[in-house]
Design a protein around this motif. Structure first.
Motif, PDB file in Angstrom:
ATOM      1  N   UNK A 820       0.822  -1.213   0.000  1.00  0.00           N
ATOM      2  CA  UNK A 820       0.000   0.000   0.000  1.00  0.00           C
ATOM      3  C   UNK A 820       0.859   1.267   0.000  1.00  0.00           C
ATOM      4  N   UNK A 821       2.175   1.120   0.102  1.00  0.00           N
ATOM      5  CA  UNK A 821       3.069   2.282   0.117  1.00  0.00           C
ATOM      6  C   UNK A 821       2.903   3.064  -1.182  1.00  0.00           C
ATOM      7  N   UNK A 822       2.615   4.368  -1.056  1.00  0.00           N
ATOM      8  CA  UNK A 822       2.408   5.207  -2.223  1.00  0.00           C
ATOM      9  C   UNK A 822       1.036   5.064  -2.852  1.00  0.00           C
ATOM     10  N   UNK A 823       0.131   4.296  -2.196  1.00  0.00           N
ATOM     11  CA  UNK A 823      -1.182   4.059  -2.791  1.00  0.00           C
ATOM     12  C   UNK A 823      -2.337   4.498  -1.897  1.00  0.00           C
ATOM     13  N   UNK A 824      -2.057   5.111  -0.769  1.00  0.00           N
ATOM     14  CA  UNK A 824      -3.134   5.468   0.145  1.00  0.00           C
ATOM     15  C   UNK A 824      -4.108   6.457  -0.482  1.00  0.00           C
ATOM     16  N   UNK A 825      -3.635   7.293  -1.404  1.00  0.00           N
ATOM     17  CA  UNK A 825      -4.516   8.247  -2.064  1.00  0.00           C
ATOM     18  C   UNK A 825      -5.212   7.646  -3.280  1.00  0.00           C
ATOM     19  N   UNK A 826      -4.791   6.451  -3.705  1.00  0.00           N
ATOM     20  CA  UNK A 826      -5.511   5.753  -4.765  1.00  0.00           C
ATOM     21  C   UNK A 826      -4.671   5.493  -5.999  1.00  0.00           C
ATOM     22  N   UNK A 827      -4.634   4.230  -6.438  1.00  0.00           N
ATOM     23  CA  UNK A 827      -3.939   3.835  -7.661  1.00  0.00           C
ATOM     24  C   UNK A 827      -4.737   2.715  -8.319  1.00  0.00           C
ATOM     25  N   UNK A 828      -5.032   2.852  -9.597  1.00  0.00           N
ATOM     26  CA  UNK A 828      -5.690   1.790 -10.339  1.00  0.00           C
ATOM     27  C   UNK A 828      -4.714   0.664 -10.614  1.00  0.00           C
ATOM     28  N   UNK A 829      -5.202  -0.585 -10.533  1.00  0.00           N
ATOM     29  CA  UNK A 829      -4.306  -1.739 -10.637  1.00  0.00           C
ATOM     30  C   UNK A 829      -4.632  -2.606 -11.844  1.00  0.00           C
ATOM     31  N   UNK A 830      -5.875  -3.034 -11.973  1.00  0.00           N
ATOM     32  CA  UNK A 830      -6.251  -4.025 -12.981  1.00  0.00           C
ATOM     33  C   UNK A 830      -7.360  -3.468 -13.873  1.00  0.00           C
ATOM     34  N   UNK A 831      -7.286  -3.803 -15.155  1.00  0.00           N
ATOM     35  CA  UNK A 831      -8.396  -3.554 -16.075  1.00  0.00           C
ATOM     36  C   UNK A 831      -8.633  -2.102 -16.408  1.00  0.00           C
ATOM     37  N   UNK A 832      -7.586  -1.356 -16.721  1.00  0.00           N
ATOM     38  CA  UNK A 832      -7.744   0.055 -17.055  1.00  0.00           C
ATOM     39  C   UNK A 832      -8.398   0.223 -18.429  1.00  0.00           C
ATOM     40  N   UNK A 833      -9.455   1.031 -18.484  1.00  0.00           N
ATOM     41  CA  UNK A 833     -10.144   1.363 -19.737  1.00  0.00           C
ATOM     42  C   UNK A 833     -10.592   2.814 -19.684  1.00  0.00           C
TER      43      UNK A 833
END
Length: 1224
Positions: A820-833
C-alpha cells in the motif's frame, strides 16, 4: 446519502496557502503553471526571475531544516550532481543555463514527488515535504557515525573505507563509488535471498559489463573484505558437551568439565593438552554470543533510529487506552519504583524470546538449534516486532536442546544486562548530538509453553502444570485417558454463584474453595532462592515441587518487582484451543477429545450417565451423541460454510484449500489459520447446527479470542472480559468432555491478567519470532556447520541493514515495504479502460464529488438558499432534488462570472468546470489501505474485495404531511462495488469514485440475537445515489448465513497502514471508527440445564468403536499361554511377563497357519503385531509362488536373544500405554 464529515482534505495555514498561490502566479497576477515559466518563458523576463527567487527561498529553507551547508544545483549543466554553497551561484546557473529538463517537482529541494493520478484533491499543489531524501548516498555520514565504535584492531581497515567512499566505481562514474556499489549489491542479495554462488556469478557478469578499470570486486571474499571493518563483535564460547558449564572467565583455560569430567574438545581420546586451547582441536560444543552493548551503540549512532527510540515518551497517544507496552501498568510501575531509570526516556526495555529450530527446514526434531532473540519495546508498535529491530544475542548449538540447562548459556547475556542496569554504558545519541549513560532491562520473556518451563524454572507438566496458579492448580487424573485435566474454573466465580453447588453438572463435586491471587515476584522468589542444583545432562536434580531450579533471571535486581516476568504465548494458546475445538466438533480421528476412554472416565466420575458407552453385539461399542456431536449432515454444512468463504486480500490464507469435503475435516492448517478460524469463522459455521446453549457458549469463547487480539484496548472493559471468560469456561465444563480441558484451555483464564499488566497481546506474540527464526534457517549454506552459517549470515545482514539507512534508492531488509506504500490516495491496478459513461450517471458522479469538497461547501449553501427564496412553497425533498439537478451547472456559471471580478480558489475553478467526458475505469483499485475489486473481478478471483461500507448521514422525508419534514439519521450502509471510475478534472486533480449497489437498510439489514450484522444482498436501495468517493469506503466481506442462504453475515476487512506513508495513528486516518465489530456483543443466555441437555435428541448419529485384536504368531503358543501373558501384562508385574517372554521362543512364522493363529480381544481400540527380527537368505524359486498366495516364504530364522525378548516385551508394554503403535 451524505457523508458525515463534509471535509475530506487537509486545511493549511493561511501563510502556506499564500506561498503556494504565489508559486503558481507571475508578477502580473496571471495564473501560470510551473512548467510554463520554467521552460516556456525567456529567462530574462520578470516572471521568470520572480519565480527563481521563490525557488531559491524553498531550497534555502530546505537546507536550513536539514542542517546542511550545501544545495544541489538543478541547472542543465550540474543536474543535481554538484554541491553548491552559495545561493548566488545557483541563481546565476539557472538564469544562464536554465533548469534541467523535467524538474517541475522540486523533489531534491524539499518537495514530495506526487503521482498526478493519486493526488489528494484537497491538498495544496506544492506541499513541501522535508522527509524526502536526495538521490545521493550519505556514506560519509555513515562512516563518521560508526567511527567511535570501531575496535582498535579494525581501525586500519576502517580507514580504507574512507578511500573506498571517494573512489568512483570506474573512471568518470558520478553516481556510484566502490563502497556504495558493493553495499547496494549486498542489499539486493540479502533482500532476495541469493545464494553465494549466484552472487559471485553476478559480480563476475557486472564486472565484465563495466569498463576495464572498474573497482568492483569479482569474488565474495573480496566483497566481504571491504565490509569487514564494520562487523560487530561476535564471541565463540566453548561449552561442555553435557551443558554443565561455559569455558569463559576463570574457566577459560580448562580442558575438562569441572562437573562431569568430559573433555572440552571433540577428540575424546586426547591425553595431553596444549596450554593454548585453540591448538587442541575443535571444541565439542559452541555457544555464539553477540554482545549487545556495541549493537546498542550502533543503533543510537543513527539519528533516525535514535529518534524512534524516544517514540514511547514523546509521540505516543495518551487517551487512557492501551496501544503499546508503555500504556501498561507494569511499565509505569517500573518508572515509579526506579525513578532514575524511568526519567531517562532513552533507557531500553527488552522482550526476550527463546525457542528451538531445525536449521535444515525439516519438520522433524532431530536437530534443535536455539537462538535467543531480543525485541525493543521503546519503538513504535509497528516497528518493535520487525525483523530490523529484533536482535539475536545468543545462538546455542544443537543437535540437543538445552532444556533446563539454558541458564548456563544465558550467563553472558545476563552479565551484560546486569551491567546495563547497574552502571550503564556511555552511548552517543546522534539525534540529540550528545553522550548519555544508557541503561537497559529485560521487561519480560516470550516463549511457547515448553520453553516457558526452561526459562522460568517451573515445570509445566503434571498436576500443578499452571505456572500462574502454581500450588493452587486444580487438576484431575483421568484413569482411562491417562492424562491430567484442569477443570477448576468455578473457584473464580462469585461465592454465591449457582454453578458452585451444581456439582452434578460439572465433575460431580460442589465447589467451596476460592481462587487465590497469583503470587507476586517477592513471594515467588522466596520459594526458589534456596534451590541449589547442578546443571548438566548427567546431573539428577529431583525437587519436591514444580520449581526445578532458581532461574538465572532472578540475578537481575529488578526481576522480583515485575508483576509478569514470563508471558504466556497467545499464539500457541489460540492455536491449541482452536484445534481442539474443531477436532471435537468434526470428530477428527486421533485428534478428537471425545472417545471411549473419556466416556469410561465420565462413568467412573459418576456424571452424564446418558453418555455412557453401550456394548453392542460382537466387538463394537456405541457412543451416544453428546450435545456437541455433529451429525454427518451437520458436518457437511460446517465444512461447506468454510469451503465457500472468500476473504479480502491480506486477510488470511485461502480457507477453501484447508477444507476436505470428502473426509469432512481440515487439512494443512497453520497457526494463523487456526487464529482466523476461532476469531471469525467458527461462530458463523456453527449457526443452526448445534443446540442453542452449546452454540451460544462456543460463540462466546470465539468472541473472547476476537476481543483479546484487538490493537487498541480499553482497560475499563478488562474486568468484564475476565468475568465472561470464566463463565464461558464453566459452561464448557458442563457440555464438553473432561479430556478437552488440557492445560492450554486452562491458560485462557490468565490471558486477561497479562493484558492488564503488559498491554495488548500482539506485542507478545510468538508470530514475529517464529518468522524471524525462519529467516535464520535461510542463512544455512553449509549443512555440516548450520550454526556457523546462521551467525555468519546474521552478521553480514547486520552490517548491510545499518548501511541501508544511508543508501538512497534501496529497500530496507528488515522492514518489508507494504504494497500500500504510495497508494493510500488511490492507484488503479487491474483492467484500465477509458469509456464515455451514461450522461445521468456522469452527472451524479460529478455531484457526489462536489458535495464532499470543503472549498465548494459555501457555494452549495448559497445555491440552496437561492432555491428556497425562489421556491418558498416547495418541500425540502423537492428542493434537494432540484439542488442535485441544477447545482453543477450553476457552479460552473458562477465560476465563470467570478473570474471576471475577483480571484477564485484554484480548486473551485477546476471542479466548477467539471471533469472530462472520458472516464478511466478499473476492475481493481488500491486506496485507503485496502484493495478493492468490482463484482465482476470478484467472480474471477479467489478473493472477495468488492464489499464496501460507510457511515453516512441520510435525510429521511416524511410523506405524512404536506410540508415534507425531514429527519437526519446516521447509519451504516453496505454495498457491492459495480464500477470504479476516475474523474479527470485536471492533470493534477483526479478523483476516484465507486459506483455501488447498496443494500436497502429498511428491508435488507438486521442484527440477530448473537450480535451479527446480516444483510440481504438481493435488495436494491438508494438507486438514485450509487456513487461514493473511493476514499470514503471501508472494506467488508460477506459470508453466506448457514441458517438462511438469503442473508449474508458482514465481516470487516483488515487494514495494516501504521507506518505506511507516515501514518502513525490509524484511528485518526480512519473515518469509520464507529463501525461495529464482527459481533456487537453476545447477550447472556439463561439455559435450564437438565439431564437431556447432554444428549442430542434431534439425531442419533453417535459413533461406534470397534475393539481390535492383538495377534501373537507362534506355533508353540496355545490359548492358555496367551491368556496368561495377557493377564500378566495387564494385571501382573512386568517381571512375571518378562519371565514368560524369555522362557518362550518367540520367532516369526515361516508360513502363517490359520490353525495356530491365536486371537485375543482386548477392551481398547488398537492393534499390535509382535515379531522378532529374522535373517533373510536369498529367495528360492518357490518363494515367488508362496508370496503370490499371500503367504511368507520359508526362511531360516534366528532365535531371539534375551535382549531381543526384553526389547519385544518393552515394546509391547509401551504399546499398551499409547494404544496406537504398530510393529512389523
Amino acid at each position: 446519502m451524505k457523508d458525515e464529515e463534509n471535509s475530506e482534505g487537509t486545511e493549511e495555514e493561511e501563510d502556506g496557502e499564500e506561498d503556494a498561490k504565489e508559486m503558481e502566479y507571475g508578477t502580473t497576477g496571471k495564473l501560470m503553471y510551473r512548467e510554463t515559466w520554467m521552460y516556456g518563458l525567456p529567462r530574462a523576463s520578470s516572471e521568470y526571475l520572480h519565480n527563481v527567487k521563490k525557488f531559491l527561498k524553498v531550497a534555502e529553507d530546505h537546507r536550513v531544516h536539514r542542517g546542511e551547508s550545501y544545495i544541489w544545483c538543478p541547472c542543465k549543466m550540474c543536474r543535481i550532481c554538484k554541491k553548491v554553497y552559495d545561493l548566488d551561484i545557483i541563481e546565476e546557473h539557472v538564469i544562464c543555463e536554465g533548469f534541467m529538463n523535467g524538474y517541475t517537482c522540486w523533489s531534491q529541494h524539499g518537495e514530495l514527488l506526487i503521482d498526478h493520478n493519486t493526488i489528494d484533491v484537497e491538498s495544496s499543489y506544492d506541499d513541501i515535504d522535508d522527509s524526502e531524501d536526495d538521490i545521493h548516498d550519505n556514506l560519509d555520514d555513515m562512516l563518521h557515525d560508526i567511527e567511535d565504535n570501531v575496535p582498535d584492531r579494525d581501525y586500519e581497515k576502517f580507514q580504507q573505507l574512507f578511500e573506498d567512499v571517494e573512489k568512483p566505481l570506474y573512471d568518470g562514474c558520478m553516481k556510484f563509488s566502490k563502497l556504495s556499489a558493493v553495499l547496494k549489491l549486498f542489499n539486493l542479495k540479502a533482500n532476495n535471498g541469493w545464494s553465494d554462488k549466484s552472487f559471485i556469478e553476478l559480480l563476475g557478469v557486472i564486472h565484465e559489463m563495466l569498463p576495464e578499470s572498474n573497482e568492483l570486486p569479482v569474488s565474495l571474499y573480496q566483497a566481504k573484505k571491504i565490509m569487514c571493518a564494520m562487523d560487530l563483535e561476535i564471541e565463540k564460547i566453548h561449552v561442555c558437551p553435557n551443558d554443565c558449564m561455559l569455558y569463559r572467565n576463570e574457566h577459560a583455560n580448562l580442558h575438562e568439565c569441572i562437573t562431569c569430567g568430559r573433555s572440552r574438545y571433540l577428540w575424546k581420546k586426547q591425553t595431553e593438552y596444549n596450554s593454548d586451547v585453540t591448538k587442541n582441536g575443535p571444541p565439542a560444543k559452541l555457544l555464539w554470543y553477540l554482545p549487545i552493548v556495541p549493537r546498542l551503540k550502533r543503533l543510537f549512532a543513527n539519528a533516525k533510529d535514535a529518534e524512534l527510540l524516544r517514540w514511547h515518551a514523546e509521540k505516543r497517544k495518551r487517551d487512557g487506552k492501551m496501544r503499546h507496552v508503555a500504556d501498561a501498568p507494569q511499565w509505569k510501575n517500573i518508572d515509579h519504583e526506579f525513578e532514575e531509570f524511568g526519567n531517562e526516556i532513552r533507557n531500553l526495555r527488552f522482550g526476550l524470546s527463546a525457542d528451538g529450530i531445525n536449521p535444515f527446514k525439516h519438520m522433524r526434531s532431530s536437530h534443535s538449534t536455539w537462538p535467543v532473540l531480543l525485541c525493543i519495546y521503546n519503538l513504535p508498535p509497528w516497528l518493535c516486532m520487525k525483523r530490523k529491530y529484533i536482535m539475536m544475542s545468543l545462538l546455542i548449538q544443537g543437535p540437543k536442546q538445552p532444556g533446563n540447562d539454558i541458564d548456563v548459556f544465558l550467563a553472558p547475556l545476563i552479565n551484560d544486562m546486569k551491567e546495563l542496569w547497574n552502571s550503564g554504558v556511555e552511548v552517543y545519541d546522534a539525534f540529540k548530538n550528545e553522550y548519555f549513560q544508557l541503561h537497559a532491562m529485560i521487561y519480560c520473556t516470550i516463549s511457547d509453553f515448553p520453553a516457558y518451563a526452561n526459562l522460568s524454572g517451573y515445570s509445566t507438566k503434571g498436576k500443578k502444570a499452571c505456572p500462574v496458579c502454581e500450588k493452587d492448580t486444580q487438576s484431575m487424573w483421568l484413569k482411562n485417558c491417562k492424562k491430567n485435566v484442569y477443570m477448576g474454573h468455578r473457584r473464580s466465580l462469585p461465592k454465591n454463584h449457582l454453578y458452585r453447588t451444581q456439582g452434578n453438572l460439572f465433575d460431580g463435586k460442589t465447589e467451596d474453595e476460592d481462587m487465590n491471587l497469583p503470587m507476586d515476584g517477592k513471594m515467588t522468589f522466596s520459594q526458589v532462592q534456596n534451590l541449589k542444583i547442578v546443571f548438566g545432562k548427567r546431573s539428577k536434580n529431583n525437587q519436591p515441587t514444580n520449581w526445578k531450579k532458581r532461574s538465572i533471571f532472578w540475578e537481575l535486581p529488578y526481576w522480583k518487582t515485575l508483576e509478569v516476568r514470563h508471558c504466556l504465548d497467545p499464539m500457541h494458546i489460540t492455536t491449541n484451543v482452536s484445534e481442539s475445538l474443531t477436532s471435537l466438533l468434526l470428530n477428527i480421528p486421533k485428534k478428537s477429545k471425545d472417545g471411549l476412554s473419556v466416556r469410561d472416565d465420565m462413568v467412573a466420575m459418576g456424571i452424564r450417565p446418558e453418555l455412557a458407552p453401550i456394548k453392542k453385539e460382537g466387538r463394537r461399542t456405541y457412543l451416544p451423541p453428546a450435545c456437541y456431536t455433529l451429525s454427518k449432515d451437520e458436518k457437511t454444512k460446517f465444512c461447506k460454510c468454510l469451503h465457500g468463504i472468500k476473504v479480502p486480500s491480506g486477510y488470511s490464507a485461502n480457507i477453501k484449500k484447508l477444507v476436505s469435503m470428502k473426509d469432512l475435516k481440515l487439512i494443512g492448517m497453520k497457526s494463523h489459520d487456526y487464529h482466523v478460524l476461532i476469531t471469525h469463522v467458527i461462530p458463523i459455521a456453527i449457526r443452526g447446527i448445534l443446540p442453542d446453549h452449546v452454540r451460544h457458549t462456543i460463540t462466546k469463547l470465539c468472541l473472547f479470542f476476537n476481543m483479546i487480539h484487538s490493537k487498541v484496548i480499553d482497560p475499563e472493559v478488562l474486568d468484564s472480559w475476565q468475568h465472561d471468560i470464566i463463565l464461558t469456561l464453566c459452561e464448557l465444563e458442563m457440555y464438553f468432555p473432561p479430556s478437552f480441558f488440557d492445560v492450554m484451555v486452562h491458560l485462557v483464564s490468565h490471558i486477561v491478567r497479562e493484558i492488564k499488566a503488559c498491554g495488548p497481546v500482539f506485542l507478545r506474540y510468538m508470530y514475529p519470532f517464529e518468522r524471524y527464526m525462519c529467516v535464520l534457517k535461510g542463512y544455512v549454506r553449509n549443512r555440516h556447520r548450520p550454526e556457523g552459517s546462521i551467525v555468519r549470515g546474521y552478521a553480514a545482514e547486520e552490517v548491510i541493514e545499518f548501511c541501508t539507512n544511508y543508501l538512497k534508492g534501496v529497500n530496507t531488509i528488515g522492514i518489508p515495504q507494504s504494497h500500500h506504500e504510495g497508494r493510500l490516495q488511490g492507484v488503479g491496478i487491474i483492467g484500465s479502460k477509458v469509456v464515455i459513461p451514461d450522461r445521468d450517471e456522469f452527472h451524479m458522479a460529478h455531484f457526489t464529488v462536489l458535495q464532499h469538497m470543503t472549498s465548494v461547501a459555501p457555494y452549495a449553501k448559497e445555491h440552496m438558499e437561492m432555491l428556497r427564496s425562489r421556491n418558498s412553497r416547495r418541500t425540502e425533498k423537492w428542493l434537494a432534488n432540484e439542488h442535485i439537478k441544477k447545482f453543477p451547472q450553476w457552479l460552473k456559471d458562477k465560476v465563470k462570472v467570478s473570474l471576471r471580478t475577483k480571484d477564485v480558489d484554484r480548486l473551485v475553478q477546476v471542479l466548477g468546470y467539471g471533469p472530462q467526458n472520458a472516464v478511466s475505469t478499473y476492475q481493481s483499485y488500491d486506496i485507503n489501505g485496502y484493495t478493492f475489486y468490482t463484482q465482476n473481478q470478484d467472480r474471477k478471483s479467489t478473493l472477495q474485495n468488492s464489499g464496501v461500507t460507510l457511515i453516512a448521514m441520510s435525510t429521511e422525508y416524511s410523506s405524512a404531511n404536506h410540508e415534507g419534514r425531514s429527519r437526519i439519521a446516521k447509519d451504516s450502509y453496505y454495498g457491492v462495488i459495480q464500477e470504479i471510475w476516475e474523474l479527470n478534472y485536471d492533470s493534477s486533480v483526479v478523483v476516484p469514485v465507486f459506483k455501488c449497489k447498496w443494500v436497502d437498510n429498511r428491508r435488507g439489514v438486521k442484527v440477530d440475537e448473537d450480535g451479527f450484522t446480516l444483510v440481504n444482498l438481493s435488495t436494491n436501495g438508494y438507486v438514485s445515489e450509487p456513487f461514493i468517493l473511493a476514499k470514503q469506503g471501508n472494506q467488508v466481506f460477506f459470508v453466506e448465513d448457514p441458517m438462511d442462504t438469503r442473508w449474508h453475515i458482514v465481516l470487516h476487512g483488515k487494514r495494516r497502514i501504521l507506518g505506511v506513508e507516515n501514518v502513525v495513528d490509524e484511528e485518526e486516518y480512519n473515518q469509520f471508527d464507529d463501525l461495529p465489530p464482527f459481533s456487537i456483543g453476545i447477550p447472556s443466555m439463561n439455559v435450564d440445564i437438565n439431564d437431556a441437555a447432554y444428549l442430542r435428541l434431534d439425531h442419533n448419529e453417535g459413533s461406534y468403536v470397534e475393539e481390535r485384536r492383538i495377534f501373537i504368531y507362534h506355533p508353540a503358543l496355545n490359548t492358555c499361554t496367551v491368556l496368561f501373558i495377557w493377564m500378566c501384562i495387564l494385571k501382573g508385574p512386568i517381571s512375571v511377563a518378562q519371565h514368560i517372554f524369555n522362557s518362550v521362543k518367540i520367532c516369526k512364522l515361516n508360513k502363517i497357519d490359520p490353525k495356530v493363529k491365536i486371537a485375543i480381544t482386548f477392551p481398547f481400540d488398537c492393534t499390535f503385531l509382535l515379531i522378532t527380527r529374522t535373517t533373510k537368505p536369498s529367495p528360492s524359486p518357490d518363494d515367488a509362488s508362496a508370496s503370490a498366495s499371500g503367504l511368507q516364504s520359508t526362511t531360516q530364522t534366528k532365535s531371539p536373544t534375551p535382549a531381543n525378548s526384553r526389547f519385544c516385551l518393552l515394546l509391547l508394554s509401551r504399546c499398551l500405554q499409547v494404544r496406537s503403535v504398530f510393529f512389523n
